[in-house]
Scaffold this motif. Structure first.
Motif, PDB file in Angstrom:
ATOM      1  N   LEU A  83       0.828  -1.202   0.000  1.00  0.00           N
ATOM      2  CA  LEU A  83       0.000   0.000   0.000  1.00  0.00           C
ATOM      3  C   LEU A  83       0.865   1.255   0.000  1.00  0.00           C
ATOM      4  O   LEU A  83       0.576   2.223  -0.723  1.00  0.00           O
ATOM      5  N   GLU A  84       1.928   1.247   0.778  1.00  0.00           N
ATOM      6  CA  GLU A  84       2.833   2.392   0.834  1.00  0.00           C
ATOM      7  C   GLU A  84       3.462   2.662  -0.531  1.00  0.00           C
ATOM      8  O   GLU A  84       3.542   3.815  -0.991  1.00  0.00           O
ATOM      9  N   ILE A 103      -6.065  12.904  -3.373  1.00  0.00           N
ATOM     10  CA  ILE A 103      -4.909  13.098  -4.249  1.00  0.00           C
ATOM     11  C   ILE A 103      -5.170  12.469  -5.613  1.00  0.00           C
ATOM     12  O   ILE A 103      -4.841  13.047  -6.660  1.00  0.00           O
ATOM     13  N   TYR A 104      -5.786  11.298  -5.614  1.00  0.00           N
ATOM     14  CA  TYR A 104      -6.181  10.674  -6.885  1.00  0.00           C
ATOM     15  C   TYR A 104      -7.125  11.597  -7.657  1.00  0.00           C
ATOM     16  O   TYR A 104      -6.978  11.786  -8.875  1.00  0.00           O
ATOM     17  N   GLU A 105      -8.099  12.171  -6.959  1.00  0.00           N
ATOM     18  CA  GLU A 105      -9.050  13.096  -7.587  1.00  0.00           C
ATOM     19  C   GLU A 105      -8.339  14.317  -8.154  1.00  0.00           C
ATOM     20  O   GLU A 105      -8.691  14.811  -9.236  1.00  0.00           O
ATOM     21  N   ASP A 159     -13.617   2.044   1.097  1.00  0.00           N
ATOM     22  CA  ASP A 159     -14.944   2.332   0.534  1.00  0.00           C
ATOM     23  C   ASP A 159     -15.608   3.493   1.261  1.00  0.00           C
ATOM     24  O   ASP A 159     -16.225   4.366   0.631  1.00  0.00           O
ATOM     25  N   VAL A 160     -15.508   3.499   2.588  1.00  0.00           N
ATOM     26  CA  VAL A 160     -16.109   4.575   3.382  1.00  0.00           C
ATOM     27  C   VAL A 160     -15.518   5.915   2.968  1.00  0.00           C
ATOM     28  O   VAL A 160     -16.238   6.905   2.781  1.00  0.00           O
ATOM     29  N   ALA A 161     -14.202   5.943   2.794  1.00  0.00           N
ATOM     30  CA  ALA A 161     -13.544   7.183   2.356  1.00  0.00           C
ATOM     31  C   ALA A 161     -14.032   7.605   0.983  1.00  0.00           C
ATOM     32  O   ALA A 161     -14.253   8.797   0.725  1.00  0.00           O
ATOM     33  N   GLU A 191      -8.468   8.451   7.582  1.00  0.00           N
ATOM     34  CA  GLU A 191      -7.859   9.683   7.066  1.00  0.00           C
ATOM     35  C   GLU A 191      -6.825   9.391   5.982  1.00  0.00           C
ATOM     36  O   GLU A 191      -6.706  10.150   5.011  1.00  0.00           O
ATOM     37  N   LEU A 192      -6.087   8.298   6.121  1.00  0.00           N
ATOM     38  CA  LEU A 192      -5.125   7.927   5.081  1.00  0.00           C
ATOM     39  C   LEU A 192      -5.844   7.656   3.762  1.00  0.00           C
ATOM     40  O   LEU A 192      -5.404   8.115   2.695  1.00  0.00           O
ATOM     41  N   HIS A 193      -6.954   6.926   3.830  1.00  0.00           N
ATOM     42  CA  HIS A 193      -7.692   6.625   2.599  1.00  0.00           C
ATOM     43  C   HIS A 193      -8.390   7.861   2.044  1.00  0.00           C
ATOM     44  O   HIS A 193      -8.505   8.013   0.818  1.00  0.00           O
ATOM     45  N   LEU A 194      -8.838   8.746   2.911  1.00  0.00           N
ATOM     46  CA  LEU A 194      -9.417  10.008   2.439  1.00  0.00           C
ATOM     47  C   LEU A 194      -8.374  10.839   1.696  1.00  0.00           C
ATOM     48  O   LEU A 194      -8.648  11.400   0.630  1.00  0.00           O
TER      49      LEU A 194
END
Length: 530
Positions: free
Chosen positions: A324-325, A503-505, A424-426, A495-498
Motif C-alpha cells: 500500500l505504501e 490526491i487521486y481526484e 470504501d467509506v472514504a 484519514e489515510l484513505h481520504l
C-alpha cells in the motif's frame, strides 16, 4: 435463418476486412477506453456467430495493439443492417457481394439471442474459442420461463459497458472490454447471491463467458435481477442540495463568509443544523444514515465466509502495508509532477492553494509512510473498490449498491486484492464532498452561487451528512474484525484513505476538468490541517 457465413474461409475474409477498419471505428465509439492511447493496429482474433433472428450476427473478438504498452481485448457485437449508414462497417457478404454491419447491441433480435444463451446454457464455437451461457443457483427464482421472450431495451449512456433491460425483470451488463481472469463484479455478485442474504445488491442470475482455446476465461456479461429505481444516488443528492441552497439563498444575503459561519454556528439543534435549513436537509440526512447502514451491511456480508479463500478476511501484514505504501508513493510522484506542470494554467482562485500544496509533497509522503509503518490491527477483506454516489441506485425508499468491478485503471488482479473496508467509506465521504460543491461549479449554477460565497454552506452540509453516515456505518459494523482496534486507529486509517482518494481526484481534475480542481484541493487542505 440466413447463412451466417461462418466457414473458415468466410471468417478469415471477414476478419481481414474488419481489422483494417477497426482503429477508426473504435475511436468513434463512446465505450472504447483507449482513446488517449495511439493505436498501432487491431486484429480480429475470433469470430462468434450469434443466431439472432434471420440475419448475419457476430461477436468479433479483437486485439487492439498500442504504441505504448499492453494490448487490450474488445468484444465487438455486429449485425447485418441495411440502414447502418456512416456508422456501419462495410465487409464482404456470404453471397459474394458486400454487407453493412452495425452495433449488435442496438438490435432487439441480437439482444434476445444473448439472453437465450444463458437461458439455454448454450455454447457457441468460434474459430479460436467459445462463448458460453451459464446460470447461477438463483437463476430459476429470478428468471421467467422464457427470458428470450422478454422485450430488450438498452439503457443509460453508452459507457465502457452496455446494459440491457429485459421486460423490467432482468438486466444484462455486456462488457465491451474483456480481460483474462475473474471479473470482480461477477465474482462478488455471485458470492453475495449464493452465500449471503444481503438484499441491497441485485442478485446474479447468470453469466456470459468467453474462453479462447489457449487462454483463461473472460467475463463477457452478467445477468442480474432488475431493480426499479429513481436513478443513482448522485442525482438524488443533487436534487436535495438544490432545495438546501434555495433555503440558504432565501435566508442569507451576500455577506462575508465569516458572517455565514456565524449563522451556521447559531443553529440551536445538537447536530449543528440551523433551524432554517433543517426542513431542506433532514430527509437527506435520514437517507445518509440509511446509506451508512447499507454500506456496513455490505462489508459484513463480504467478510462473512472464512471458508472461501477469495473472501476470507486476512490480517494486515507488513508486506501488505508495504504494498500500500508503494502504491501511494507512485500516486504521489505522478500527481505532484502533474500539479507542478499545470499549476500556472489553473483558474486564478485556485492557483495560490495549488502552489502551496505543490511544496508539501515530501510532508505528505512522510505522513503516509509513518502511518503505514505502524501495524494496522485489523483484517483485510474484499471491498467494493470504487464506491461513490454514482455506484448506488435510489429506489422509492432505499438504496441498492451496484458495479463491483473496482477502479477501471487497476488490473483485475489488483482489483481482487483484499483491503480495508474503510477505503470504501472514504470513497463515499469524498463523493459527498464532491456533490456539495458540484452545484457551485457547473455552468448552470444560480447567480451568486460561487465557491467564495457559498463554500462555507457546502462544507457545512458535507459535515452534517458525513457525521450521520459515519455514525450509522460504525453502529452497523460495530466490533467487526476489519475495523482497527481503537477509535484512534480507525481515524488514522480512514484519514489515510481520504487523503489518498483526494490526491487521486486531484490528478483526475488536473488532466480532465481543471475548473473543478478546487474540490480535491479543499479536501486535501482540510485533511492536512487535522
Amino acid at each position: 435463418m440466413a447463412d451466417l457465413g461462418t466457414g473458415k474461409k468466410m471468417a478469415s475474409t471477414l476478419q481481414t476486412a474488419l481489422a483494417a477498419q477497426l482503429p477508426e471505428y473504435l475511436l468513434q465509439q463512446r465505450w472504447f477506453g483507449g482513446k488517449a492511447r495511439k493505436i498501432a493496429s487491431a486484429d480480429v482474433v475470433d469470430t462468434l456467430p450469434i443466431p439472432a433472428g434471420g440475419g448475419n450476427a457476430y461477436i468479433f473478438v479483437a486485439a487492439v495493439h498500442y504504441d505504448d504498452g499492453a494490448d487490450e481485448i474488445y468484444a465487438i457485437p455486429l449485425v447485418r443492417s441495411e440502414g447502418a449508414g456512416a456508422e456501419g462497417l462495410k465487409v464482404p457478404g456470404p453471397d459474394g457481394g458486400s454487407m453493412m454491419l452495425a452495433d449488435g447491441l442496438k438490435s432487439p433480435a441480437f439482444l434476445s439471442a444473448l439472453a437465450q444463451l444463458i437461458e439455454k446454457g448454450t455454447a457457441i464455437a468460434g474459430e479460436n474459442g467459445e462463448l458460453r451461457g451459464l446460470q447461477t443457483t438463483a437463476y430459476s427464482r429470478l428468471a421467467p420461463e422464457s427470458v428470450g421472450g422478454l422485450t430488450p431495451k438498452p439503457v443509460g449512456a453508452e459507457q465502457s459497458n452496455t446494459s440491457i433491460i429485459y421486460g423490467n425483470q432482468l438486466i444484462l451488463k455486456f462488457f465491451r472490454r474483456i480481460q483474462e481472469g475473474i471479473n470482480p463484479d461477477l465474482e462478488i455478485g455471485q458470492f453475495l447471491t449464493e452465500k449471503t442474504s444481503l438484499k441491497s445488491v441485485p442478485p446474479l442470475a447468470g453469466t456470459l463467458e468467453y474462453q479462447a482455446r489457449d487462454g483463461k476465461p473472460m467475463s463477457q456479461g452478467m445477468l442480474q435481477k432488475f431493480i426499479p429505481n429513481q436513478g443513482d444516488a448522485w442525482g438524488f443528492t443533487l436534487r436535495s442540495l438544490a432545495n438546501y441552497y434555495d433555503a440558504v439563498r432565501k435566508t442569507t444575503s451576500a455577506g462575508s463568509s465569516a458572517a455565514m459561519t456565524g449563522v451556521i454556528a447559531s443553529g440551536k439543534q445538537a447536530d449543528g443544523v440551523p433551524d432554517f435549513a433543517r426542513s431542506s436537509v433532514e430527509t437527506y440526512l435520514t437517507a445518509a444514515e440509511l446509506l451508512g447502514q447499507r454500506t456496513g451491511e455490505m462489508h459484513l456480508a463480504l467478510a462473512s465466509d472464512a471458508s472461501d479463500p477469495a473472501f476470507a478476511p486476512e490480517p494486515f501484514t507488513m508486506e501488505s502495508q508495504q504494498a500500500l505504501e508503494q502504491s501511494v508513493d507512485r500516486l504521489l510522484v505522478r500527481v505532484f509532477s502533474l500539479l507542478r506542470d499545470k499549476t500556472k494554467y489553473l483558474p486564478t482562485e485556485w492557483r495560490g492553494k495549488a502552489e502551496k500544496l505543490a511544496g508539501r509533497e515530501s510532508e505528505i509522503a512522510a505522513r503516509f509512510n509513518t502511518a503505514l509503518r505502524e501495524p494496522i490491527r485489523a483484517m483485510r477483506t474484499r471491498i467494493h473498490g470504487d464506491y461513490h454516489l454514482g455506484q448506488v441506485l435510489r429506489t422509492e425508499s432505499d438504496f441498492v449498491i451496484i458495479d463491483f468491478e473496482g477502479e477501471p485503471a487497476r488490473s483485475i488482479e489488483e482489483r481482487r486484492v483484499k483491503r480495508s473496508p474503510l477505503q470504501d467509506v472514504a470513497g463515499m465521504l469524498r463523493s459527498f464532498h464532491y456533490a456539495a460543491f458540484a452545484p457551485l461549479l457547473g455552468e448552470d449554477r444560480a447567480p451568486g452561487d460561487d465557491v467564495a460565497r457559498m463554500g462555507v454552506w457546502a462544507e457545512a452540509w458535507n459535515s452534517w451528512v458525513a457525521d450521520r453516515y459515519l455514525a450509522k456505518y460504525f453502529a452497523t459494523a460495530k466490533d467487526a474484525s476489519y475495523l482497527p482496534a481503537t477509535q484512534a486507529e480507525i481515524q488514522t486509517v480512514l484519514e489515510l484513505h481520504l487523503l489518498e482518494k483526494a490526491i487521486y481526484e486531484l490528478g483526475y481534475e488536473l488532466n480532465n476538468r481543471p475548473t473543478w480542481v478546487g474540490i480535491p484541493l479543499q479536501g486535501i487542505d482540510k485533511l492536512l490541517s487535522i
